[in-house]
Design an enzyme around this catalytic site. Structure first.
Site, PDB file in Angstrom:
ATOM      1  N   SER A 155       0.604  -1.283   0.060  1.00  0.00           N
ATOM      2  CA  SER A 155      -0.207   0.054  -0.030  1.00  0.00           C
ATOM      3  C   SER A 155       0.958   1.204   0.075  1.00  0.00           C
ATOM      4  O   SER A 155       0.517   2.427  -0.219  1.00  0.00           O
ATOM      5  CB  SER A 155      -0.985  -0.043   1.191  1.00  0.00           C
ATOM      6  OG  SER A 155      -0.096  -0.120   2.263  1.00  0.00           O
ATOM      7  N   HIS A 170      -2.700  -3.569  -5.882  1.00  0.00           N
ATOM      8  CA  HIS A 170      -3.002  -3.094  -4.550  1.00  0.00           C
ATOM      9  C   HIS A 170      -4.566  -3.335  -4.325  1.00  0.00           C
ATOM     10  O   HIS A 170      -5.193  -2.485  -4.652  1.00  0.00           O
ATOM     11  CB  HIS A 170      -2.667  -1.762  -4.337  1.00  0.00           C
ATOM     12  CG  HIS A 170      -2.941  -1.155  -3.001  1.00  0.00           C
ATOM     13  ND1 HIS A 170      -3.101   0.225  -2.644  1.00  0.00           N
ATOM     14  CD2 HIS A 170      -3.064  -1.879  -1.585  1.00  0.00           C
ATOM     15  CE1 HIS A 170      -3.571   0.338  -1.267  1.00  0.00           C
ATOM     16  NE2 HIS A 170      -3.305  -0.975  -0.594  1.00  0.00           N
ATOM     17  N   GLU A 209      -5.699  -1.069  -7.461  1.00  0.00           N
ATOM     18  CA  GLU A 209      -4.759  -0.094  -8.170  1.00  0.00           C
ATOM     19  C   GLU A 209      -3.714  -1.146  -8.741  1.00  0.00           C
ATOM     20  O   GLU A 209      -3.194  -2.134  -8.177  1.00  0.00           O
ATOM     21  CB  GLU A 209      -4.252   0.646  -7.073  1.00  0.00           C
ATOM     22  CG  GLU A 209      -5.029   1.714  -6.426  1.00  0.00           C
ATOM     23  CD  GLU A 209      -4.590   2.297  -5.248  1.00  0.00           C
ATOM     24  OE1 GLU A 209      -4.697   3.590  -5.215  1.00  0.00           O
ATOM     25  OE2 GLU A 209      -3.644   1.869  -4.550  1.00  0.00           O
ATOM     26  N   ASN A 254      -4.611   6.087  -1.229  1.00  0.00           N
ATOM     27  CA  ASN A 254      -4.158   6.667   0.110  1.00  0.00           C
ATOM     28  C   ASN A 254      -3.336   7.909  -0.162  1.00  0.00           C
ATOM     29  O   ASN A 254      -3.122   8.781   0.995  1.00  0.00           O
ATOM     30  CB  ASN A 254      -2.697   5.793   0.520  1.00  0.00           C
ATOM     31  CG  ASN A 254      -3.070   4.410   1.288  1.00  0.00           C
ATOM     32  OD1 ASN A 254      -4.382   4.245   1.548  1.00  0.00           O
ATOM     33  ND2 ASN A 254      -2.621   3.310   1.035  1.00  0.00           N
TER      34      ASN A 254
END
Length: 511
Positions: free
Chosen positions: A120, A141, A153, A191
């Site tokens: 991540s 991800h 992702e 994120n």
């Protein structure tokens, strides 16, 4: 590339188990390995229980459960991955450990096997540097819980073969997920984009603008988010959230937009992690969030006179429209009479700045946030300066709650709460687009699916609320605070100047 039919998963924790589930359900052969054989056994038992529950609810047939379970192969060594078309690692977030694993895998799998990391936060390029063939290493991800979080992702490292990423995009669709493509940059898309909500919420709390529960209520009931920043951090756990905040801040070389807060550092050190410890920003009893008792609302003064400052055309118009429905006596003079409540409607400014600029009576002045609309039932926010007298604060709160709408009173702040947080979210997303980390479409898609933000994602949110207003809020906040965290992204600024949507790519394809 050949079709991916056999997948190896290294790591039998929550993420690894989740990837196994969606892959097996899609008819793929899935080999699961963990250094702990007990973890593999526990994961397989858990998967069987999950599928049995789905069958009991009528979502899976017994035959489908049997087929899915038959697709899962428990492995006791890495060597069993030799015939895999793809290996996904979902192990501890340590670069040295991941590099060692990928180096081992290269000696086991075929030359055509794709190696993917579920990291991540770690650079895919750095992980791939341990490999003789970095072109087959990509990021993949997923989000927890994998079966429910339908976005993944796909991250291209600097040496990744684009065809490898293309194959994983197609595989994600086969497994029922929505893939988005990102460059190898800190935080990737989700994120990275998620910094705005948590970090700006923390900044407002650190400035003493409002309490944690008040900020959460504003973000839910005024700005339309599913959760406020402190509810979200309690759910995730500060042992996860705070290190990510520090990591992204450091990886972007102390970018002010991502500056973490000592609030979370102190709470992490004290073990107040959130729901998992029974105490975080809230206290939890039997898993239920405990809220402070709310005080009784003040009474609306009889014959209250209100003067609305005409200094912001949109805010002024919205405030007057609301007051008309509330049947309040609005004074229309150029200057406020000495016995009237003064209401200002700034975008990005605080009460003190407006009072000073226009020489208003600070003791009678309050601000009303009109940015998100003032419909009945939507939470309204009243802001007071340090000089506002309690009787005028209470009069304003009672006035704007007089149609049974909830009202939160906060202390002085550039950009209230909702304005500053949403403007920051839109600005961060705009900068992700400016850096070409991902396309505008994928930014909105990833954030709406991964974080559940309203209005179709942050860029669409900016368009919906008015990108020019977002720029206005940011510029005023930067002017009031002097903080570079509020400088506008060039993507945002230029699209406002050109009258373009924030989701629009450059027509020439060069910027």
């Amino acid at each position: 590339m050949k079709d991916i039919k056999t997948i190896g998963i290294v790591g039998a924790g929550a993420m690894g188990k989740g990837i196994v589930q969606i892959a097996a359900q899609a008819g793929l052969t899935v080999k699961l390995f963990d250094v702990s054989s007990q973890a593999v056994e526990a994961a397989c038992t858990s998967l069987q229980q999950t599928w049995d529950k789905l069958s009991a609810k009528g979502k899976f047939t017994p035959e489908q459960v049997k087929a899915a379970m038959a697709n899962v192969v428990a492995c006791d060594s890495l060597e069993t991955m030799a015939d895999a078309d793809l290996v996904v690692e979902a192990i501890v977030e340590r670069l040295d450990v991941k590099k060692d694993l990928f180096k081992q895998l290269e000696g086991i799998v075929s030359a055509q096997c794709v190696l993917a990391s579920n990291t991540s936060s770690l650079p895919i390029t750095a992980i791939a540097s341990a490999c003789e063939h970095p072109e087959r290493v990509v990021g993949y991800h997923f989000f927890n819980p994998v079966p429910l979080m339908k976005v993944v992702e796909v991250i291209d490292g600097l040496r990744s073969d684009p065809a490898v990423g293309d194959a994983l995009m197609e595989l994600a669709r086969k497994m029922g997920h929505t893939p988005v493509r990102a460059k190898d940059m800190p935080g990737f898309i989700v994120n990275h984009a998620g910094r705005g909500l948590n970090i700006e919420g923390l900044r407002a709390a650190q400035e003493g603008v409002a309490q944690f529960d008040q900020i959460d209520a504003i973000m839910r009931e005024q700005a339309g988010f599913r959760m406020g920043p402190f509810e979200l951090m309690d759910l995730t756990g500060l042992d996860v959230s705070h290190p990510v905040m520090e990591s992204i801040y450091q990886q972007f070389y102390d970018e002010p937009r991502f500056r973490p807060s000592p609030i979370t550092a102190v709470r992490l050190a004290g073990g107040m992690l959130g729901r998992k410890t029974g105490a975080g920003f809230y206290r939890y009893e039997d898993g239920q969030k405990q809220l402070p008792e709310s005080s009784a609302p003040a009474s609306l003064p009889q014959d209250l006179k209100v003067w609305v400052a005409p200094y912001h055309s949109v805010g002024h118009k919205r405030a007057l429209s609301l007051l008309k429905t509330l049947n309040v006596s609005v004074v229309s003079s150029d200057k406020p009479p000495a016995d009237a409540l003064i209401v200002v409607t700034p975008y990005g400014e605080d009460v003190a700045s407006v009072v000073s600029e226009y020489q208003l009576d600070a003791e009678r002045a309050v601000a009303l946030d009109t940015f998100f609309g003032l419909e009945q039932g939507k939470r309204r926010v009243v802001m007071c300066s340090a000089a506002t007298l309690p009787q005028w604060r209470d009069a304003a709160a009672a006035l704007f709650a007089s149609d049974d709408s909830p009202v939160t009173v906060i202390n002085d702040s550039a950009g209230f709460i909702g304005q500053r947080v949403v403007a920051t979210i839109v600005n961060v997303a705009s900068d992700i687009a400016q850096q070409t980390i991902a396309s505008p479409k994928d930014i909105d898609l990833a954030v709406s699916l991964g974080l559940g933000y309203p209005k179709g994602g942050p860029l669409s949110m900016g368009d919906s609320l008015g990108a020019a207003h977002i720029v206005e809020i940011l510029r005023n906040m930067q002017r009031v605070t002097g903080d570079m965290r509020y400088r506008s992204s060039l993507w945002l600024q230029r699209r406002v100047q050109l009258g373009m949507s924030l989701t629009a790519e450059a027509k020439t394809g060069t910027a």
